[in-house]
Motif scaffolding. Structure first.
Motif, PDB file in Angstrom:
ATOM      1  N   VAL B  19       0.916  -1.225   0.058  1.00  0.00           N
ATOM      2  CA  VAL B  19       0.057   0.115  -0.031  1.00  0.00           C
ATOM      3  C   VAL B  19       0.985   1.245   0.093  1.00  0.00           C
ATOM      4  CG1 VAL B  19      -0.103  -0.011   2.756  1.00  0.00           C
ATOM      5  CG2 VAL B  19      -1.873   1.076   1.098  1.00  0.00           C
ATOM      6  N   ALA B  20       0.312   2.263  -0.610  1.00  0.00           N
ATOM      7  CA  ALA B  20       1.201   3.540  -0.688  1.00  0.00           C
ATOM      8  C   ALA B  20       0.201   4.749  -0.505  1.00  0.00           C
ATOM      9  CB  ALA B  20       1.552   3.598  -2.093  1.00  0.00           C
ATOM     10  N   PHE B  21       0.949   5.534   0.285  1.00  0.00           N
ATOM     11  CA  PHE B  21       0.204   6.787   0.600  1.00  0.00           C
ATOM     12  C   PHE B  21       1.047   8.058   0.202  1.00  0.00           C
ATOM     13  CE2 PHE B  21      -1.893   4.103   3.318  1.00  0.00           C
ATOM     14  CZ  PHE B  21      -1.172   3.843   4.230  1.00  0.00           C
ATOM     15  N   ASN B  22       0.417   9.090  -0.054  1.00  0.00           N
ATOM     16  CA  ASN B  22       0.930  10.124  -0.906  1.00  0.00           C
ATOM     17  C   ASN B  22       0.466  11.334  -0.020  1.00  0.00           C
ATOM     18  OD1 ASN B  22       2.538   8.939  -2.859  1.00  0.00           O
ATOM     19  ND2 ASN B  22       0.698   9.210  -4.310  1.00  0.00           N
ATOM     20  N   CYS B  23       1.412  12.433   0.289  1.00  0.00           N
ATOM     21  CA  CYS B  23       1.226  13.731   0.878  1.00  0.00           C
ATOM     22  C   CYS B  23       1.780  14.770   0.098  1.00  0.00           C
ATOM     23  CB  CYS B  23       1.782  13.522   2.163  1.00  0.00           C
ATOM     24  SG  CYS B  23       2.282  14.924   3.087  1.00  0.00           S
ATOM     25  N   THR B  24       1.178  16.070   0.078  1.00  0.00           N
ATOM     26  CA  THR B  24       1.728  17.131  -0.723  1.00  0.00           C
ATOM     27  C   THR B  24       1.622  18.395   0.341  1.00  0.00           C
ATOM     28  OG1 THR B  24      -0.542  17.752  -1.259  1.00  0.00           O
ATOM     29  CG2 THR B  24       0.445  16.683  -2.900  1.00  0.00           C
ATOM     30  N   TYR B  25       2.676  19.101   0.350  1.00  0.00           N
ATOM     31  CA  TYR B  25       2.966  20.210   1.159  1.00  0.00           C
ATOM     32  C   TYR B  25       3.100  21.423   0.233  1.00  0.00           C
ATOM     33  CZ  TYR B  25       7.701  19.541  -0.238  1.00  0.00           C
ATOM     34  OH  TYR B  25       9.089  19.629  -0.935  1.00  0.00           O
ATOM     35  N   SER B  26       2.745  22.743   0.752  1.00  0.00           N
ATOM     36  CA  SER B  26       2.588  23.758  -0.050  1.00  0.00           C
ATOM     37  C   SER B  26       3.804  24.786   0.320  1.00  0.00           C
ATOM     38  CB  SER B  26       1.315  24.655   0.677  1.00  0.00           C
ATOM     39  OG  SER B  26       1.457  24.908   2.002  1.00  0.00           O
ATOM     40  N   ASN B  27       4.469  24.753   1.119  1.00  0.00           N
ATOM     41  CA  ASN B  27       5.564  25.623   1.465  1.00  0.00           C
ATOM     42  C   ASN B  27       7.037  24.938   0.743  1.00  0.00           C
ATOM     43  OD1 ASN B  27       7.600  27.163   2.176  1.00  0.00           O
ATOM     44  ND2 ASN B  27       6.919  27.182   4.411  1.00  0.00           N
ATOM     45  N   SER B  28       7.376  25.618  -0.288  1.00  0.00           N
ATOM     46  CA  SER B  28       8.404  25.135  -1.320  1.00  0.00           C
ATOM     47  C   SER B  28       9.835  25.207  -0.375  1.00  0.00           C
ATOM     48  CB  SER B  28       8.633  25.796  -2.669  1.00  0.00           C
ATOM     49  OG  SER B  28       8.816  27.013  -2.284  1.00  0.00           O
ATOM     50  N   ALA B  29       9.886  25.880   0.747  1.00  0.00           N
ATOM     51  CA  ALA B  29      11.067  26.247   1.517  1.00  0.00           C
ATOM     52  C   ALA B  29      11.026  25.262   2.617  1.00  0.00           C
ATOM     53  CB  ALA B  29      11.166  27.689   2.099  1.00  0.00           C
ATOM     54  N   SER B  30       9.865  24.290   2.676  1.00  0.00           N
ATOM     55  CA  SER B  30      10.287  23.331   3.773  1.00  0.00           C
ATOM     56  C   SER B  30      11.561  22.669   3.830  1.00  0.00           C
ATOM     57  CB  SER B  30       8.999  22.490   3.603  1.00  0.00           C
ATOM     58  OG  SER B  30       7.751  23.022   3.714  1.00  0.00           O
ATOM     59  N   ASN B  65       9.608  14.189  -3.325  1.00  0.00           N
ATOM     60  CA  ASN B  65       9.883  14.894  -4.707  1.00  0.00           C
ATOM     61  C   ASN B  65       9.689  16.306  -4.420  1.00  0.00           C
ATOM     62  OD1 ASN B  65       9.167  15.964  -7.109  1.00  0.00           O
ATOM     63  ND2 ASN B  65       8.695  13.871  -7.926  1.00  0.00           N
ATOM     64  N   ARG B  66      10.811  16.971  -4.413  1.00  0.00           N
ATOM     65  CA  ARG B  66      10.919  18.156  -4.052  1.00  0.00           C
ATOM     66  C   ARG B  66      10.095  19.166  -5.151  1.00  0.00           C
ATOM     67  NH1 ARG B  66      13.425  20.588   0.553  1.00  0.00           N
ATOM     68  NH2 ARG B  66      15.007  19.160   1.303  1.00  0.00           N
ATOM     69  N   ALA B  67      10.528  18.731  -6.345  1.00  0.00           N
ATOM     70  CA  ALA B  67       9.928  19.518  -7.426  1.00  0.00           C
ATOM     71  C   ALA B  67       8.545  19.509  -7.548  1.00  0.00           C
ATOM     72  CB  ALA B  67      10.218  18.996  -8.796  1.00  0.00           C
ATOM     73  N   SER B  68       7.863  18.473  -7.224  1.00  0.00           N
ATOM     74  CA  SER B  68       6.233  18.385  -7.072  1.00  0.00           C
ATOM     75  C   SER B  68       5.829  18.447  -5.591  1.00  0.00           C
ATOM     76  CB  SER B  68       5.845  16.949  -7.730  1.00  0.00           C
ATOM     77  OG  SER B  68       6.326  16.785  -8.735  1.00  0.00           O
ATOM     78  N   GLN B  69       6.806  18.652  -5.020  1.00  0.00           N
ATOM     79  CA  GLN B  69       6.326  18.962  -3.484  1.00  0.00           C
ATOM     80  C   GLN B  69       5.455  17.950  -2.677  1.00  0.00           C
ATOM     81  OE1 GLN B  69       6.463  23.810  -4.114  1.00  0.00           O
ATOM     82  NE2 GLN B  69       5.068  22.970  -2.528  1.00  0.00           N
ATOM     83  N   TYR B  70       5.970  16.295  -3.078  1.00  0.00           N
ATOM     84  CA  TYR B  70       4.909  15.567  -2.410  1.00  0.00           C
ATOM     85  C   TYR B  70       5.995  14.496  -1.852  1.00  0.00           C
ATOM     86  CZ  TYR B  70       5.585  11.963  -6.230  1.00  0.00           C
ATOM     87  OH  TYR B  70       5.645  11.088  -7.060  1.00  0.00           O
ATOM     88  N   ILE B  71       5.563  13.693  -0.869  1.00  0.00           N
ATOM     89  CA  ILE B  71       6.036  12.818  -0.077  1.00  0.00           C
ATOM     90  C   ILE B  71       5.361  11.590  -0.114  1.00  0.00           C
ATOM     91  CG2 ILE B  71       7.069  12.224   2.209  1.00  0.00           C
ATOM     92  CD1 ILE B  71       6.366  15.367   2.808  1.00  0.00           C
TER      93      ILE B  71
END
Lengths: 113, 111
Positions: B19-30, B65-71
């Motif tokens: 199983v895989a979970f994804n997550c996105t974040y909005s702050n590119s400076a994270s 994936n920093r370019a797409s801002q997801y983990i």
């Protein structure tokens, strides 16, 4: 102690009363954080302590909320004139400054009736 | 928009599944990223940090994936004991160590 200790574990209070929640961090941890988690929600940051000072208190939802830390150890979160929307689990975490190894306490479940 | 977003699920999978979970974040400076695990009515516990190169810990693999801002978090050969809520966590650009938590993704592994 070996872990982060919070008290009380459960608190039921009447609307309008004041409550105090206590956190005893891991010995030697200089950073201390308070979060709260409402039912079915994520963790909401409240305040951060470095030693006895609070450089980031941006998450406190209103002036009814305050916190202090003494001796670089125990912290108390006080909620005045509690409202029903304050009902949540209040979590305390501590870490060594400069690391991100947060250790959480088991929380205080606050219910305002 | 929330700073950290996750699909709340629930994900119901049989034992042994991947199983895989994804997550996105909005702050590119994270700067730093983590997965925490939270069992019902318990406090969150650190599962693993997430590095740009990707990292693995037993059956668990985390990717950034920093370019797409997801983990992402991948769990192989799911066990009943993996049933929990998985929290995606991001450290912002400030130096306070403040972590921003996603709402969590619930996983239920069934026999």
């Amino acid at each position: 102690g070996a872990g982060v200790s919070q008290s009380p574990s459960n608190k039921v209070t009447e609307k309008g009363k004041d409550v105090e929640l206590r956190c005893d961090p891991i010995s030697g941890h200089t950073a201390l954080y308070w979060y709260r988690q409402s039912l079915g929600q994520g963790l909401e940051f409240l305040i951060y302590f470095q030693g006895n000072s609070a450089p980031d208190k941006s998450g406190l939802p209103s002036d009814r909320f305050s916190a202090e830390r003494t001796g670089g150890s125990v912290s108390t979160l006080t909620i005045q004139r509690t409202q029903q929307e304050d009902s949540a689990v209040y979590l305390c975490a501590s870490s060594l400054e400069g690391t991100f190894g947060y250790t959480f306490g088991s929380g205080t479940r606050l219910t305002v009736v | 928009r929330k700073e950290v977003e996750q699909d709340p699920g629930p994900f119901n999978v049989p034992e042994g599944a991947t199983v895989a979970f994804n997550c996105t974040y909005s702050n590119s400076a994270s700067q730093s990223f983590f997965w925490y695990r939270q069992d019902c009515r318990k406090e969150p516990k650190l599962l693993m940090s997430v590095y740009s190169s990707g990292n693995e810990d037993g059956r668990f693999t985390a990717q950034l994936n920093r370019a797409s801002q997801y983990i992402s978090l991948l769990i192989r050969d799911s066990k009943l004991s993996d049933s929990a809520t998985y929290l995606c966590v991001v450290k912002g650009s400030s130096n306070t160590g403040k972590l921003i938590f996603g709402q969590g993704t619930t996983l239920q592994v069934k026999p």
